[in-house]
Write an enzyme that holds these catalytic residues in place. Structure first.
Site, PDB file in Angstrom:
ATOM      1  CE1 TYR A  98     -29.622 -35.013  35.388  1.00 22.62           C
ATOM      2  CE2 TYR A  98     -29.070 -35.327  37.734  1.00 22.62           C
ATOM      3  CZ  TYR A  98     -29.504 -35.841  36.467  1.00 22.62           C
ATOM      4  OH  TYR A  98     -29.401 -36.766  35.839  1.00 22.62           O
ATOM      5  CG  ASP A 130     -30.442 -31.733  44.040  1.00 26.61           C
ATOM      6  OD1 ASP A 130     -29.714 -32.522  44.388  1.00 26.61           O
ATOM      7  OD2 ASP A 130     -31.671 -32.396  43.005  1.00 26.61           O
TER       8      ASP A 130
END
Length: 219
Positions: A144, A50
């Protein structure tokens, strides 16, 4: 406690520098470095780093009363990612704008540092409430939200944690016999929770990696 907050690094988010407790430095740096998501599957297993997306630049300013309590102080940073209606983003460092991705606040926790009841008549209860200083940053990466807290407590304890919010990343499967001759739903259920016919939520895990550069006895 005494430390410097670097509220936003473009890829990995906030960093806490030169952390001292009681006048003695204990950390040169404490910072989130990366977060990985690993999704299960047969030939559809996949992995995300990420920090490669950015654990900061795709985020928005923290929302008072939702992300941070009343009385929190917010740190300004810069982002040069412009979010698009399609959910994508365009990066242009010449169009950087300020936003507030990190906050700091005091929190009275629901348990004590210590307590004891003296068996006397009448009984006497003594204790010390746990008042905590919290540095919070929230990064959104696609579906997320990574809620990162660093908690500094009066007894010298430091707790770093990441909690997750947002919504599931689902995938489609075709409900017919597979090439191997088995049922597609039964096969997909080995790796996923079946949400409805044709839609699965793959089993997955998240790993968050912190850097903690300690200063122990001046070393």
């Amino acid at each position: 406690w005494r430390f410097t907050v670097s509220p936003q690094r473009p890829s990995s988010g906030p960093a806490l520098l030169d952390v001292s407790f009681g006048g003695e430095r204990v950390l040169y740096e404490l910072s989130l470095q990366d977060a990985m998501a690993a999704y299960s599957g047969d030939d559809e297993a996949f992995f995300y780093s990420d920090a490669a997306w950015s654990l900061s630049m795709l985020s928005a300013s923290l929302e008072p009363g939702v992300d941070c309590p009343s009385g929190a102080t917010y740190f300004e940073a810069a982002t040069w990612y412009q979010l698009q209606e399609t959910g994508s983003a365009v990066a242009d460092a010449t169009r950087a704008v300020p936003f507030y991705p990190t906050c700091i606040f005091e929190w009275q926790e629901d348990h004590t540092i210590w307590r004891h009841m003296q068996n006397t008549e009448p009984p006497r209860v003594r204790g010390l409430g746990r008042r905590t200083l919290v540095v919070r940053s929230i990064a959104t990466v696609a579906n997320y939200d990574y809620i990162t807290d660093v908690k500094f407590r009066e007894d010298g304890e430091i707790e770093a944690s990441v909690r997750f919010a947002g919504y599931i990343e689902a995938r489609h499967y075709t409900d017919h016999d597979t090439e191997a001759g088995g049922d597609a739903a039964a096969h997909e259920s080995l790796y996923s929770s079946l949400l409805r016919p044709g839609l699965a939520g793959p089993v997955h895990c998240h790993i968050a990696a912190f850097k903690a550069d300690f200063d122990i006895g001046g070393v």
